[in-house]
Scaffold this active site. Structure first.
Site, PDB file in Angstrom:
ATOM      1  N   VAL A  40      17.811   4.153-115.193  1.00 62.00           N
ATOM      2  CA  VAL A  40      17.108   5.058-116.107  1.00 62.00           C
ATOM      3  C   VAL A  40      16.229   4.271-117.092  1.00 62.00           C
ATOM      4  O   VAL A  40      15.065   4.628-117.329  1.00 62.00           O
ATOM      5  CB  VAL A  40      18.105   5.964-116.871  1.00 62.00           C
ATOM      6  CG1 VAL A  40      17.360   6.961-117.743  1.00 62.00           C
ATOM      7  CG2 VAL A  40      19.013   6.715-115.895  1.00 62.00           C
ATOM      8  N   LYS A  73      23.126  -6.235-120.394  1.00 57.94           N
ATOM      9  CA  LYS A  73      24.367  -7.015-120.286  1.00 57.94           C
ATOM     10  C   LYS A  73      24.033  -8.483-120.021  1.00 57.94           C
ATOM     11  O   LYS A  73      24.672  -9.382-120.523  1.00 57.94           O
ATOM     12  CB  LYS A  73      25.210  -6.431-119.145  1.00 57.94           C
ATOM     13  CG  LYS A  73      26.694  -6.506-119.424  1.00 57.94           C
ATOM     14  CD  LYS A  73      27.476  -6.133-118.204  1.00 57.94           C
ATOM     15  CE  LYS A  73      27.759  -4.655-118.122  1.00 57.94           C
ATOM     16  NZ  LYS A  73      28.483  -4.254-116.941  1.00 57.94           N
ATOM     17  N   LYS A  89      26.093  11.889-120.503  1.00 53.77           N
ATOM     18  CA  LYS A  89      26.879  13.140-120.555  1.00 53.77           C
ATOM     19  C   LYS A  89      28.340  12.883-120.873  1.00 53.77           C
ATOM     20  O   LYS A  89      29.011  13.723-121.462  1.00 53.77           O
ATOM     21  CB  LYS A  89      26.771  13.944-119.266  1.00 53.77           C
ATOM     22  CG  LYS A  89      27.151  13.206-117.997  1.00 53.77           C
ATOM     23  CD  LYS A  89      25.956  12.592-117.371  1.00 53.77           C
ATOM     24  CE  LYS A  89      26.267  11.564-116.333  1.00 53.77           C
ATOM     25  NZ  LYS A  89      25.125  11.239-115.515  1.00 53.77           N
ATOM     26  N   ILE A 141      15.476  18.256-114.754  1.00 48.42           N
ATOM     27  CA  ILE A 141      15.292  19.688-115.086  1.00 48.42           C
ATOM     28  C   ILE A 141      15.491  19.883-116.597  1.00 48.42           C
ATOM     29  O   ILE A 141      16.542  19.500-117.115  1.00 48.42           O
ATOM     30  CB  ILE A 141      16.326  20.584-114.346  1.00 48.42           C
ATOM     31  CG1 ILE A 141      16.357  20.283-112.846  1.00 48.42           C
ATOM     32  CG2 ILE A 141      16.049  22.049-114.607  1.00 48.42           C
ATOM     33  CD1 ILE A 141      17.435  21.045-112.078  1.00 48.42           C
ATOM     34  N   GLU A 171      27.274   7.249-110.502  1.00 52.85           N
ATOM     35  CA  GLU A 171      27.735   6.615-111.743  1.00 52.85           C
ATOM     36  C   GLU A 171      28.278   5.219-111.440  1.00 52.85           C
ATOM     37  O   GLU A 171      28.582   4.894-110.285  1.00 52.85           O
ATOM     38  CB  GLU A 171      28.845   7.456-112.383  1.00 52.85           C
ATOM     39  CG  GLU A 171      28.392   8.809-112.832  1.00 52.85           C
ATOM     40  CD  GLU A 171      27.220   8.757-113.787  1.00 52.85           C
ATOM     41  OE1 GLU A 171      27.353   8.161-114.868  1.00 52.85           O
ATOM     42  OE2 GLU A 171      26.152   9.293-113.459  1.00 52.85           O
ATOM     43  N   ASP A 224      31.944  14.210-113.416  1.00 51.84           N
ATOM     44  CA  ASP A 224      30.575  14.180-113.930  1.00 51.84           C
ATOM     45  C   ASP A 224      30.033  15.613-114.051  1.00 51.84           C
ATOM     46  O   ASP A 224      29.471  15.991-115.087  1.00 51.84           O
ATOM     47  CB  ASP A 224      29.702  13.339-112.984  1.00 51.84           C
ATOM     48  CG  ASP A 224      28.246  13.295-113.410  1.00 51.84           C
ATOM     49  OD1 ASP A 224      27.919  12.510-114.314  1.00 51.84           O
ATOM     50  OD2 ASP A 224      27.445  14.074-112.855  1.00 51.84           O
ATOM     51  N   LYS A 271      29.041  17.899-117.448  1.00 49.15           N
ATOM     52  CA  LYS A 271      27.754  18.584-117.595  1.00 49.15           C
ATOM     53  C   LYS A 271      27.974  20.083-117.832  1.00 49.15           C
ATOM     54  O   LYS A 271      27.277  20.702-118.641  1.00 49.15           O
ATOM     55  CB  LYS A 271      26.903  18.363-116.347  1.00 49.15           C
ATOM     56  CG  LYS A 271      26.424  16.903-116.240  1.00 49.15           C
ATOM     57  CD  LYS A 271      25.879  16.615-114.859  1.00 49.15           C
ATOM     58  CE  LYS A 271      25.289  15.230-114.767  1.00 49.15           C
ATOM     59  NZ  LYS A 271      24.995  14.831-113.384  1.00 49.15           N
TER      60      LYS A 271
HETATM   61  P1  NDP Z   1      22.756   1.366-114.735  1.00 53.67           P
HETATM   62  O1  NDP Z   1      24.107   0.852-114.420  1.00 53.67           O
HETATM   63  O2  NDP Z   1      21.715   1.317-113.718  1.00 53.67           O
HETATM   64  O3  NDP Z   1      22.209   0.577-116.024  1.00 53.67           O
HETATM   65  C1  NDP Z   1      22.981   0.295-117.164  1.00 53.67           C
HETATM   66  C2  NDP Z   1      22.174  -0.637-118.056  1.00 53.67           C
HETATM   67  O4  NDP Z   1      22.883  -0.840-119.259  1.00 53.67           O
HETATM   68  C3  NDP Z   1      21.930  -2.010-117.439  1.00 53.67           C
HETATM   69  O5  NDP Z   1      20.647  -2.452-117.790  1.00 53.67           O
HETATM   70  C4  NDP Z   1      22.997  -2.879-118.098  1.00 53.67           C
HETATM   71  O6  NDP Z   1      22.588  -4.241-118.263  1.00 53.67           O
HETATM   72  C5  NDP Z   1      23.102  -2.229-119.462  1.00 53.67           C
HETATM   73  N1  NDP Z   1      24.415  -2.388-120.071  1.00 53.67           N
HETATM   74  C6  NDP Z   1      25.589  -1.918-119.592  1.00 53.67           C
HETATM   75  N2  NDP Z   1      26.588  -2.224-120.426  1.00 53.67           N
HETATM   76  C7  NDP Z   1      26.019  -2.905-121.451  1.00 53.67           C
HETATM   77  C8  NDP Z   1      26.533  -3.515-122.620  1.00 53.67           C
HETATM   78  N3  NDP Z   1      27.835  -3.469-122.926  1.00 53.67           N
HETATM   79  N4  NDP Z   1      25.680  -4.138-123.450  1.00 53.67           N
HETATM   80  C9  NDP Z   1      24.362  -4.186-123.166  1.00 53.67           C
HETATM   81  N5  NDP Z   1      23.815  -3.620-122.063  1.00 53.67           N
HETATM   82  C10 NDP Z   1      24.625  -2.999-121.228  1.00 53.67           C
HETATM   83  O7  NDP Z   1      22.954   2.841-115.283  1.00 53.67           O
HETATM   84  P2  NDP Z   1      21.963   4.076-115.133  1.00 53.67           P
HETATM   85  O8  NDP Z   1      20.618   3.706-115.611  1.00 53.67           O
HETATM   86  O9  NDP Z   1      22.121   4.682-113.793  1.00 53.67           O
HETATM   87  O10 NDP Z   1      22.638   5.119-116.139  1.00 53.67           O
HETATM   88  C11 NDP Z   1      22.529   4.961-117.531  1.00 53.67           C
HETATM   89  C12 NDP Z   1      23.039   6.221-118.241  1.00 53.67           C
HETATM   90  O11 NDP Z   1      22.250   7.320-117.829  1.00 53.67           O
HETATM   91  C13 NDP Z   1      24.481   6.608-117.910  1.00 53.67           C
HETATM   92  O12 NDP Z   1      25.037   7.207-119.047  1.00 53.67           O
HETATM   93  C14 NDP Z   1      24.330   7.634-116.795  1.00 53.67           C
HETATM   94  O13 NDP Z   1      25.407   8.508-116.726  1.00 53.67           O
HETATM   95  C15 NDP Z   1      23.080   8.343-117.273  1.00 53.67           C
HETATM   96  N6  NDP Z   1      22.324   9.020-116.229  1.00 53.67           N
HETATM   97  C16 NDP Z   1      21.992   8.368-115.078  1.00 53.67           C
HETATM   98  C17 NDP Z   1      21.239   8.984-114.114  1.00 53.67           C
HETATM   99  C18 NDP Z   1      20.839   8.301-112.846  1.00 53.67           C
HETATM  100  O14 NDP Z   1      20.211   8.949-111.997  1.00 53.67           O
HETATM  101  N7  NDP Z   1      21.157   7.010-112.669  1.00 53.67           N
HETATM  102  C19 NDP Z   1      20.781  10.375-114.297  1.00 53.67           C
HETATM  103  C20 NDP Z   1      21.174  10.977-115.560  1.00 53.67           C
HETATM  104  C21 NDP Z   1      21.917  10.309-116.477  1.00 53.67           C
HETATM  105  P3  NDP Z   1      22.230  -5.196-117.001  1.00 53.67           P
HETATM  106  O15 NDP Z   1      20.951  -4.632-116.453  1.00 53.67           O
HETATM  107  O16 NDP Z   1      22.067  -6.531-117.571  1.00 53.67           O
HETATM  108  O17 NDP Z   1      23.373  -5.055-116.052  1.00 53.67           O
HETATM  109  N1  HSE Z   2      25.642  10.452-111.123  1.00 49.11           N
HETATM  110  C1  HSE Z   2      24.885  11.551-111.614  1.00 49.11           C
HETATM  111  C2  HSE Z   2      24.540  12.475-110.449  1.00 49.11           C
HETATM  112  C3  HSE Z   2      23.619  11.064-112.267  1.00 49.11           C
HETATM  113  O1  HSE Z   2      24.695  12.062-109.302  1.00 49.11           O
HETATM  114  O2  HSE Z   2      24.155  13.604-110.704  1.00 49.11           O
HETATM  115  C4  HSE Z   2      22.840  12.158-112.952  1.00 49.11           C
HETATM  116  O3  HSE Z   2      23.532  12.627-114.065  1.00 49.11           O
END
Ligand code: NDP
Ligand code: HSE
Length: 428
Positions: A14, A45, A105, A136, A190, A201, A205
């Site tokens: 994201v 991270k 969420k 959406i 996730e 999840d 929601k």
């Molecule tokens: P990812 O696992 O792809 O990315 C997580 C990011 O956060 C990475 O860049 C990671 O760093 C960083 N990170 C994790 N832990 C830490 C920490 N302790 N300190 C600093 N940085 C940290 O997750 P997503 O992008 O898929 O999801 C992010 C959020 O969005 C979640 O809450 C998810 O539920 C929500 N979401 C995701 C959707 C999706 O389609 N993926 C859709 C809707 C909501 P590094 O890159 O170095 O590993």
């Molecule tokens: N893991 C979630 C899904 C990401 O599959 O819908 C979007 O919230």
């Protein structure tokens, strides 16, 4: 025009999309809000990790506090996930007067009321459009579009991963494990995909949507949850044969201000619009007393669809900043929560039984339904292709959850029933 500065927590699926949209659509965005939007600092991270987009190394930090405490940052965009530690970051950011945009969420379903209360105290915005149904704009729709109506039902496919899995199983006969791995590699799942496949999840929601729609504080414990990990190709085949698609549905109903919320694999009539929502797409059906039926459809997960919602929230916060009206839009649930009892929750049901193939079995089974006043819509008996048992496929008319639980309990003690193979709610 002073730029609006963003602190990003997370640069994964994201976060990467957020950077792409903020940079790629800068002209449109800044013309809407009247100043440039700049991503000032990003917490990750591992700063050494290769990134799929060019990022100035100096913008990265492994310390989220550096972002939270940065004096020039106006808006914290949290897209890193996590619950307890992330809550600390958000509360501290609010304490410092920073506005929040989050896609989390898990955090909003568990601690939303505390976070929103803090935001009101500090006159800050907390927007979380991306937390439900990815691209959406359903949260904005519930808060603003339906502000004049009384919503009686919110029903939807709100998890992209499980819909992707069920679609591939249904259309290509693919195996559950293989498709789950694919959904993970596409960035839909996730960090721990158990929360997708076990329905958690979607339950989070649905707690968020029903809190907003019913204006009462729905908590995760109020949502009955069953995931898709036990769904077999056989179940999907039977569903199709009877004219249904199997979908993981969240259903929130309100009647006389008593509510019930569940997430469960559900057989949906093939002619219902939700039955043709496939792949990573989500759909949310909302019924309001005045408006009647409405439905919203779009990508429920993935980089750019989700980032679209996040950046739209950044625009909303920024407009409020310019107008000096942050913190006034928080929707505080005000209705006392009253949950329906099992006697008040009605649905049709599909039941697949493996039974002894001998005289009188069907009569014993239908007798139990009669005993608990569950009326049957159809009963089919056929030989089992793989063993000497017979299969009985039953679809009930509307029956209360209390009665159905009694029927299933009674079945467990009936010798002629070898196995209660599957039980699903039926919609439409
Ligand atoms: P990812 O696992 O792809 O990315 C997580 C990011 O956060 C990475 O860049 C990671 O760093 C960083 N990170 C994790 N832990 C830490 C920490 N302790 N300190 C600093 N940085 C940290 O997750 P997503 O992008 O898929 O999801 C992010 C959020 O969005 C979640 O809450 C998810 O539920 C929500 N979401 C995701 C959707 C999706 O389609 N993926 C859709 C809707 C909501 P590094 O890159 O170095 O590993
Ligand atoms: N893991 C979630 C899904 C990401 O599959 O819908 C979007 O919230």
């Amino acid at each position: 025009m002073k730029p609006v500065k963003i602190g990003l927590l997370g640069l994964g699926t994201v976060g990467t999309g957020v950077v792409r949209i903020v940079e790629g659509n800068q002209e449109d965005l800044s013309s809407q809000v009247g100043s440039p939007i700049i991503i000032e600092k990003i917490a990750v991270k591992n700063t050494e990790k290769d990134r799929v987009i060019p990022i100035e190394r100096a913008k990265l930090t492994e310390d989220p506090w550096e972002v939270i405490r940065h004096p020039d940052i106006d808006i914290i965009v949290e897209v890193m996930g996590g619950i307890d530690q992330t809550k600390e970051y958000i509360l501290e950011a609010l304490e410092r007067g920073k506005h929040i945009v989050t896609a989390n969420k898990d955090l909003m379903a568990l601690h939303g009321s505390e976070i929103l209360a803090k935001a009101q105290e500090k006159q800050c915005d907390v927007f979380y459009e991306a937390s439900v149904a990815g691209g959406i704009p359903i949260i904005r729709t519930l808060i603003e579009g339906f502000s004049s109506d009384r919503i009686t039902r919110i029903m939807g496919i709100v998890n992209g991963t499980t819909n992707y899995i069920l679609t591939k199983m249904s259309q290509e006969g693919a195996s559950y494990e293989e498709v789950l791995a694919e959904a993970q590699s596409l960035g839909y799942a996730e960090a721990d995909p158990t929360s997708d496949v076990e329905g958690l999840d979607a339950a989070r929601k649905m707690a968020i949507l029903s809190t907003l729609g019913f204006r009462t504080n729905v908590e995760l414990k109020d949502v009955t949850v069953k995931g898709i990990s036990a769904v077999t190709r056989e179940d999907i085949t039977y569903a199709k044969r009877l004219g249904y698609e199997l979908k993981l549905l969240g259903i929130a109903d309100r009647s006389d201000d008593e509510i019930t919320i569940s997430v469960q694999p559900t057989m949906v009539r093939q002619n219902h619009p939700i039955a043709s929502v496939n792949g990573v797409f989500n759909a949310v059906y909302v019924h309001g007393e005045a408006v009647g039926e409405t439905m919203f459809y779009g990508a429920g997960a993935g980089e750019l669809p989700t980032a679209t919602s996040v950046v739209a929230d950044i625009v909303a916060v920024t407009k409020n900043l310019k107008l000096g009206v942050n913190g006034v839009k928080a929707i505080v649930p005000y209705k006392q929560k009253r949950l329906q009892s099992d006697e008040q929750i009605f649905s049709k049901n599909f039941i697949l039984l493996h039974v002894d193939d001998k005289a009188g079995v069907l009569a014993q089974i239908t007798q139990i339904f009669a005993e608990y006043e569950v009326s049957l819509a159809s009963v089919v008996q056929q030989p089992n292709e793989h063993n000497p048992d017979a299969e009985i496929i039953i679809v009930t008319h509307n029956a209360s959850k209390a009665s159905m639980d009694k029927v299933l309990k009674h079945f467990e003690s009936l010798n002629v029933i070898r196995r209660i193979k599957s039980v699903y709610r039926v919609e439409g």
